[in-house]
Design a protein around this motif. Structure first.
Motif, PDB file in Angstrom:
ATOM      1  N   ALA A  28       0.853  -1.192   0.000  1.00  0.00           N
ATOM      2  CA  ALA A  28       0.000   0.000   0.000  1.00  0.00           C
ATOM      3  C   ALA A  28       0.886   1.238   0.000  1.00  0.00           C
ATOM      4  O   ALA A  28       1.680   1.445   0.905  1.00  0.00           O
ATOM      5  N   GLY A  29       0.758   2.042  -1.054  1.00  0.00           N
ATOM      6  CA  GLY A  29       1.537   3.278  -1.102  1.00  0.00           C
ATOM      7  C   GLY A  29       2.842   3.133  -1.846  1.00  0.00           C
ATOM      8  O   GLY A  29       3.042   2.224  -2.641  1.00  0.00           O
ATOM      9  N   ARG A  30       3.707   4.042  -1.594  1.00  0.00           N
ATOM     10  CA  ARG A  30       5.082   4.087  -2.102  1.00  0.00           C
ATOM     11  C   ARG A  30       5.226   4.011  -3.616  1.00  0.00           C
ATOM     12  O   ARG A  30       5.561   4.994  -4.233  1.00  0.00           O
ATOM     13  N   SER A  31       4.983   2.841  -4.217  1.00  0.00           N
ATOM     14  CA  SER A  31       5.249   2.738  -5.661  1.00  0.00           C
ATOM     15  C   SER A  31       3.999   2.956  -6.510  1.00  0.00           C
ATOM     16  O   SER A  31       4.059   2.855  -7.724  1.00  0.00           O
ATOM     17  N   GLN A  32       2.868   3.280  -5.884  1.00  0.00           N
ATOM     18  CA  GLN A  32       1.628   3.421  -6.661  1.00  0.00           C
ATOM     19  C   GLN A  32       1.369   4.874  -7.072  1.00  0.00           C
ATOM     20  O   GLN A  32       1.370   5.774  -6.227  1.00  0.00           O
ATOM     21  N   PRO A  33       1.125   5.113  -8.372  1.00  0.00           N
ATOM     22  CA  PRO A  33       0.900   6.488  -8.825  1.00  0.00           C
ATOM     23  C   PRO A  33      -0.305   7.154  -8.149  1.00  0.00           C
ATOM     24  O   PRO A  33      -0.272   8.344  -7.839  1.00  0.00           O
ATOM     25  N   GLU A  34      -1.374   6.368  -7.893  1.00  0.00           N
ATOM     26  CA  GLU A  34      -2.554   6.932  -7.231  1.00  0.00           C
ATOM     27  C   GLU A  34      -2.192   7.434  -5.824  1.00  0.00           C
ATOM     28  O   GLU A  34      -2.669   8.466  -5.374  1.00  0.00           O
ATOM     29  N   VAL A  57      -6.311   3.735   0.274  1.00  0.00           N
ATOM     30  CA  VAL A  57      -4.887   3.408   0.074  1.00  0.00           C
ATOM     31  C   VAL A  57      -4.627   1.935   0.406  1.00  0.00           C
ATOM     32  O   VAL A  57      -3.860   1.261  -0.282  1.00  0.00           O
ATOM     33  N   THR A  58      -5.292   1.430   1.446  1.00  0.00           N
ATOM     34  CA  THR A  58      -5.108   0.036   1.868  1.00  0.00           C
ATOM     35  C   THR A  58      -5.631  -0.949   0.836  1.00  0.00           C
ATOM     36  O   THR A  58      -5.007  -1.980   0.573  1.00  0.00           O
ATOM     37  N   ARG A  59      -6.779  -0.645   0.229  1.00  0.00           N
ATOM     38  CA  ARG A  59      -7.393  -1.622  -0.684  1.00  0.00           C
ATOM     39  C   ARG A  59      -6.875  -1.499  -2.126  1.00  0.00           C
ATOM     40  O   ARG A  59      -7.058  -2.417  -2.938  1.00  0.00           O
ATOM     41  N   LEU A  60      -6.235  -0.395  -2.440  1.00  0.00           N
ATOM     42  CA  LEU A  60      -5.737  -0.157  -3.801  1.00  0.00           C
ATOM     43  C   LEU A  60      -4.884  -1.306  -4.365  1.00  0.00           C
ATOM     44  O   LEU A  60      -5.124  -1.756  -5.489  1.00  0.00           O
TER      45      LEU A  60
END
Length: 343
Positions: A28-34, A57-60
């Motif tokens: 969750a996070g860090r490398s995700q563009p969203e 962010v958790t479910r993305l």
């Protein structure tokens, strides 16, 4: 919501599974563009204090990668302000503690967490995810006492933990008092996560590998036994993870937990030879995620082959996803693991 995928929970308990489940630490996070777009507007503190945003962010990664479990987006420092630790997450540095522990008096000043009053936003995020949004288990987590204490004594991140270890050796009674307080805080905090809906708890003792086996048994293990024994009563799988802690794997296997996390320094075969009988989680070196796919596949197959020899393997990295990793790589890796191990 589609039907619930409990593959991760089955593997954690050592039961037969349709495929080796996969999730990634720091997925969750860090490398995700969203996520990066969100971070331009909100700090980590602000995201974790807004349940709708934190749940998103958790479910993305579950939606983007198809992983078999979600891991709650938050920081191991989250419960510390409630007990009186003045902590600030500084960009590019990490947690900075403005009132470090220097004496037994400092430990005596620490209070105790009441999760429903002190971190309601964490529990609201969990409830939102588990009642409305996820079709996979949610992993809750806590920082283990040694790792939390290392920040509290050093005043921030450390490379060598000299102050922490010196305090442990010299102020042994104060050390155990601190461990005891942090163990109690961790039990209360993680129990509240489970009662809110988390399906499992992972304990991160990120930096405990800096200790040798004998010191681990003397200064740490009794407190970990206390934590896991308390959480065992909640009847959910419990996971232990640290980095550079291969020499502690057998001691972790002795604790009342279900899953021993391995980093890339200890292969699954070696862990089994050392007497690890429980489910193992791991353990691809995250650096490989920057390589071409054929290189990644070459290193993933032996891990999966070793994992399938015994019941009980959850595929993961040996450490967290880092920002430079391409989301497409994680998506491809997830599908590969699930297809290669289908049975």
């Amino acid at each position: 919501m589609s039907s619930f995928n409990d593959t991760f929970l089955k593997a954690a308990r050592g039961e037969a599974v349709s495929h080796t489940p996969v999730w990634y630490m720091r997925q969750a996070g860090r490398s995700q563009p969203e996520y990066r777009a969100i971070k331009e507007k909100y700090s980590l503190f602000e995201i974790t204090h807004q349940p709708e945003l934190c749940a998103y962010v958790t479910r993305l990664p579950v939606e983007n990668y198809g992983v078999d479990a979600a891991v709650l987006y938050k920081d191991i420092m989250t419960p510390l302000p409630a007990i009186g630790v003045d902590v600030e997450i500084k960009s590019g540095i990490g947690p900075v503690i403005h009132n470090p522990i220097k004496s037994v008096q400092d430990i005596e000043k620490l209070g105790m967490i009441e999760p429903e009053e002190d971190v309601p936003y964490v529990l609201d995020t969990i409830k939102l995810l588990t009642t409305e949004q996820l079709n996979v288990p949610l992993i809750g987590f806590g920082g283990a006492p040694f790792t939390l204490a290392s920040y509290m004594i050093e005043g921030g991140p450390s490379r060598n933990y000299h102050k922490t270890k010196a305090f442990m050796y010299q102020e042994t009674n104060a050390w155990h008092a601190l461990m005891d307080k942090l163990a109690e805080m961790t039990i209360r905090y993680t129990t509240a996560q489970v009662k809110a809906g988390a399906g499992t708890i992972q304990m991160f003792d990120s930096w405990v590998g800096t200790l040798n086996v004998q010191d681990y048994r003397t200064y740490i293990k009794p407190h970990m036994e206390k934590i896991f024994a308390a959480l065992k009563e909640l009847n959910i799988p419990l996971i232990m993870h640290g980095v550079g802690a291969a020499h502690l794997a057998k001691d972790w296997n002795d604790l009342p937990l279900d899953v021993v996390g391995l980093d890339w320094r200890l292969s699954i075969e070696e862990a089994r030879e050392k007497g690890v009988t429980k489910t193992v989680q791991g353990n691809l070196d995250p650096s490989l995620l920057l390589c071409d796919w054929d290189i990644i596949e070459k290193h993933v197959k032996p891990i999966l082959d070793a994992g399938m020899k015994h019941p009980g393997h959850i595929f993961n990295l040996g450490h967290g996803v880092f920002p430079e990793v391409q989301p497409d790589t994680l998506k491809k890796l997830t599908a590969f693991v699930q297809e290669y191990t289908a049975r």
